[in-house]
Design an enzyme around this catalytic site. Structure first.
Site, PDB file in Angstrom:
ATOM      1  CD  GLU A 251      -2.952  -1.148   0.293  1.00  0.00           C
ATOM      2  OE1 GLU A 251      -3.176  -0.096  -0.319  1.00  0.00           O
ATOM      3  OE2 GLU A 251      -3.588  -2.198   0.071  1.00  0.00           O
ATOM      4  CB  CYS A 285      -1.948   6.837   1.466  1.00  0.00           C
ATOM      5  SG  CYS A 285      -3.354   5.999   2.223  1.00  0.00           S
TER       6      CYS A 285
HETATM    7  P1  NAD Z   1       8.564   4.717   4.605  1.00  0.00           P
HETATM    8  O1  NAD Z   1       8.560   3.812   3.441  1.00  0.00           O
HETATM    9  O2  NAD Z   1       9.739   5.562   4.842  1.00  0.00           O
HETATM   10  O3  NAD Z   1       8.330   3.909   5.978  1.00  0.00           O
HETATM   11  C1  NAD Z   1       7.255   3.005   6.124  1.00  0.00           C
HETATM   12  C2  NAD Z   1       7.703   1.860   7.023  1.00  0.00           C
HETATM   13  O4  NAD Z   1       8.770   1.170   6.377  1.00  0.00           O
HETATM   14  C3  NAD Z   1       8.245   2.296   8.383  1.00  0.00           C
HETATM   15  O5  NAD Z   1       7.813   1.383   9.375  1.00  0.00           O
HETATM   16  C4  NAD Z   1       9.743   2.191   8.203  1.00  0.00           C
HETATM   17  O6  NAD Z   1      10.433   1.963   9.413  1.00  0.00           O
HETATM   18  C5  NAD Z   1       9.837   0.990   7.295  1.00  0.00           C
HETATM   19  N1  NAD Z   1      11.094   0.886   6.549  1.00  0.00           N
HETATM   20  C6  NAD Z   1      11.962   1.868   6.209  1.00  0.00           C
HETATM   21  N2  NAD Z   1      13.010   1.361   5.534  1.00  0.00           N
HETATM   22  C7  NAD Z   1      12.811   0.026   5.439  1.00  0.00           C
HETATM   23  C8  NAD Z   1      13.531  -1.056   4.854  1.00  0.00           C
HETATM   24  N3  NAD Z   1      14.676  -0.866   4.205  1.00  0.00           N
HETATM   25  N4  NAD Z   1      13.013  -2.300   4.939  1.00  0.00           N
HETATM   26  C9  NAD Z   1      11.837  -2.521   5.561  1.00  0.00           C
HETATM   27  N5  NAD Z   1      11.105  -1.526   6.146  1.00  0.00           N
HETATM   28  C10 NAD Z   1      11.588  -0.274   6.079  1.00  0.00           C
HETATM   29  O7  NAD Z   1       7.235   5.582   4.434  1.00  0.00           O
HETATM   30  P2  NAD Z   1       6.860   6.917   5.191  1.00  0.00           P
HETATM   31  O8  NAD Z   1       7.510   8.021   4.473  1.00  0.00           O
HETATM   32  O9  NAD Z   1       7.056   6.791   6.627  1.00  0.00           O
HETATM   33  O10 NAD Z   1       5.282   6.936   4.931  1.00  0.00           O
HETATM   34  C11 NAD Z   1       4.724   7.792   4.031  1.00  0.00           C
HETATM   35  C12 NAD Z   1       4.417   7.084   2.724  1.00  0.00           C
HETATM   36  O11 NAD Z   1       3.501   6.028   2.967  1.00  0.00           O
HETATM   37  C13 NAD Z   1       3.747   7.977   1.722  1.00  0.00           C
HETATM   38  O12 NAD Z   1       4.282   7.764   0.436  1.00  0.00           O
HETATM   39  C14 NAD Z   1       2.300   7.544   1.760  1.00  0.00           C
HETATM   40  O13 NAD Z   1       1.580   7.818   0.592  1.00  0.00           O
HETATM   41  C15 NAD Z   1       2.438   6.093   2.031  1.00  0.00           C
HETATM   42  N6  NAD Z   1       1.228   5.547   2.645  1.00  0.00           N
HETATM   43  C16 NAD Z   1       0.434   4.741   1.915  1.00  0.00           C
HETATM   44  C17 NAD Z   1      -0.751   4.256   2.444  1.00  0.00           C
HETATM   45  C18 NAD Z   1      -1.657   3.354   1.655  1.00  0.00           C
HETATM   46  O14 NAD Z   1      -2.528   2.739   2.249  1.00  0.00           O
HETATM   47  N7  NAD Z   1      -1.523   3.274   0.349  1.00  0.00           N
HETATM   48  C19 NAD Z   1      -1.113   4.595   3.744  1.00  0.00           C
HETATM   49  C20 NAD Z   1      -0.276   5.436   4.459  1.00  0.00           C
HETATM   50  C21 NAD Z   1       0.904   5.899   3.908  1.00  0.00           C
END
Ligand code: NAD
Length: 522
Positions: A251, A285
């Protein structure tokens, strides 16, 4: 913050599986104050958590469905019984206003309630057409995957941590959740409530620490991975899952369009637009970041929308008054400021907002409306994930649809029109996983029986509905063959058998298809 066990951070930190010498400080985006610390779980600690979850899963999968559903139902009641401490926790940890935190809390309760009454139906064994009519009886079952890993972001720290876990648990899986490091306490409070609701200890584990450290051992040891976050991280996670041949659901982000058609009710569209663009300070999102307005309404829309946006109330107070809180982090402020300044320097007009508000708190940024955004500006195509929206005039429905679809994303869209058939025709031409008519995002998101997720770079797989629970299962088909084996019966030549089978192949499948199509008519 020790008013309730759900806001007692030491109690919550004790629920983390595994520990380590390092800790991670969690600070409030409201004022930078220290809320508490959680351990940085080591890679071995993550593997141990998955191992422990796997051990607990066998008994959990054997627990009658009705008991699993009762736990989800009790969890929903506990969320509603604990509105005050949960709102306090989400507000302090994420910074979002009380009203935005309340929406998230209700979503969590409603999703749990939905699956508590629908999971048995989604997972029930059902008959499939057998190989030979009357002689083959075929039934599809759903077995749990085993241990589901969930990696969740900070923007909806309650619902995105637990609402995807509930269907995974109800399907008989154990769950190991890694919440974002900025908001671990809310996820831990949800675990506390699940345990209070009767979830056996060990069936759901939470590991805390940086995703860059915990992601690899988690993905290496689970049987399925549910990821919510950015496209950049999601691609790496999906590739890792593919390498291990485990399923995953992604997502990811969006650059979601709103279309105001020529016959839209402008009052509703303006109010709906405010909510759709700025809820949780645009860190959502499914937030709207592009608005296409029919040229006959454009001037009026821009003037009234900008006026309404400039009256949005920002604040740190815990009460119901503020409309919006701050952004989550300095990184978010930097990205939002960059998008706005880049657009401003290249000629965009700022109709409302357009600046940080350090007088209110270190991470406040005004809700911002721009016009004159062109392709060379970073915010034209990149997700801002903040309180910034660009408004564009369009000459026709066709132009609105073409421009709305001109993106690599496809998460959510919104269409405004006084005529439902008109809006519906436009909605069907949009490439987005959800389309809301005369609403920004909440109508489709909160239709928990319908699939929700993204096309294109917005992700893979869906949450909610049947899709949101069946993905956590392995379908298994069991076929019982009666009377005769499939093959030439004794005493019949192979060539005669082949002739009969060819005839049967033509007649039987045609008639079965005909009966099937009659039965499946709405
Ligand atoms: P992010 O990808 O930086 O982090 C999300 C999660 O991934 C966190 O728990 C983080 O610790 C983890 N993570 C980071 N690096 C990782 C790795 N190498 N391996 C595994 N996990 C890792 O995202 P963010 O910036 O915190 O969140 C915002 C983004 O999320 C935006 O792009 C938003 O649109 C998206 N989002 C999507 C939805 C949806 O349902 N489509 C919902 C909420 C947010």
């Amino acid at each position: 913050m020790n008013e309730s066990p759900l806001t007692d951070v030491d109690h919550l930190a004790s629920l983390v599986s595994g520990g380590g010498p390092r800790t991670l400080e969690v600070r409030s985006p409201l004022d930078g104050s220290l809320l508490g610390s959680v351990p940085v779980v080591s890679p071995d600690g993550v593997r141990q958590a998955v191992h422990d979850a796997r051990t607990a899963q066998a008994a959990w999968a054997a627990t009658p469905m009705v008991r699993r559903c009762a736990i989800a139902s009790r969890f929903r009641d506990l969320v509603l019984d604990n509105v005050e401490p949960l709102l306090t926790l989400v507000h302090r940890e994420n910074g979002k206003s009380r009203i935005n935190a309340f929406e998230e809390l209700m979503d969590t309760a409603l999703t749990s309630g939905y699956y508590s009454v629908s999971a048995a139906r989604h997972l029930a064994p059902h008959r499939r057409q057998g190989a030979i009519p009357l002689l083959t009886r075929t039934i599809e079952f759903h077995q749990p995957k085993g241990v589901v890993g969930i990696i969740s972001p900070w923007n909806y720290p309650l619902t995105l941590a637990v609402s995807d876990a509930i269907p995974a648990l109800l399907a008989g899986n154990a769950v190991v959740l890694k919440p974002d490091s900025q908001t671990p306490f809310t996820a831990l409070a949800a675990l506390d409530l699940l345990i209070q609701a009767g979830l056996p200890r060990g069936v759901m584990q939470i590991v805390t620490g940086p995703g860059s450290e915990l992601g690899t051992p988690l993905i290496d040891s689970v049987d399925y991975l549910m990821f919510t976050g950015s496209g950049r991280t999601g691609r790496g996670v999906a590739a890792h899952c593919a390498q291990r041949l485990i399923g995953s659901s992604m997502e990811l982000g969006g650059k979601n369009p709103m279309l105001v058609l020529a016959d839209a009710d402008l009052d509703r569209a303006i109010e709906g637009g405010v909510q759709a663009c700025f809820s949780t300070t645009g860190q959502l999102c499914v937030s709207i970041e592009r608005i296409y307005v029919h040229q006959s309404l454009y001037d009026q829309f821009c003037a009234r929308f900008a006026d309404r946006v400039s009256r949005i109330r920002l604040g740190t107070e815990a009460g119901w008054e503020p409309d919006l809180g701050p952004l989550i982090s300095q990184d978010q402020i930097d990205k939002v400021s960059h998008h706005v300044e880049d657009a401003r320097s290249k000629g965009a007009a700022i109709l409302a907002g357009g600046r940080a508000r350090p007088d209110l708190g270190p991470l406040f940024y005004e809700p911002t409306v721009l016009t004159g955004v062109t392709e060379d500006m970073d915010l034209a195509r990149d997700e801002t994930f903040g309180p910034v929206v660009a408004v564009y005039p369009v000459a026709s429905d066709a132009e609105a649809v073409e421009r709305a679809n001109d993106t690599e994303y496809g998460l959510n869209a919104s269409v405004w029109s006084a005529s439902h058939p008109h809006a519906f025709t436009v909605a069907r031409r949009l490439r987005a996983g959800t389309v809301n008519i005369n609403e920004g995002y909440a109508a489709a998101w909160a239709s928990h029986d319908a699939p929700m997720g993204g096309m294109g770079e917005s992700g893979l797989g869906r949450r909610h509905g049947a899709e949101g629970i069946l993905k956590y299962t392995e379908p298994q088909s069991i076929a019982i063959q009666r009377l005769a084996l499939i093959g030439p019966p004794g005493g019949v030549s192979r060539s005669a058998y082949a002739r009969v089978m060819i005839l049967a192949g033509r007649v039987l499948h045609r008639s079965v298809a005909h009966v099937g199509s009659l039965l499946s008519r709405p």
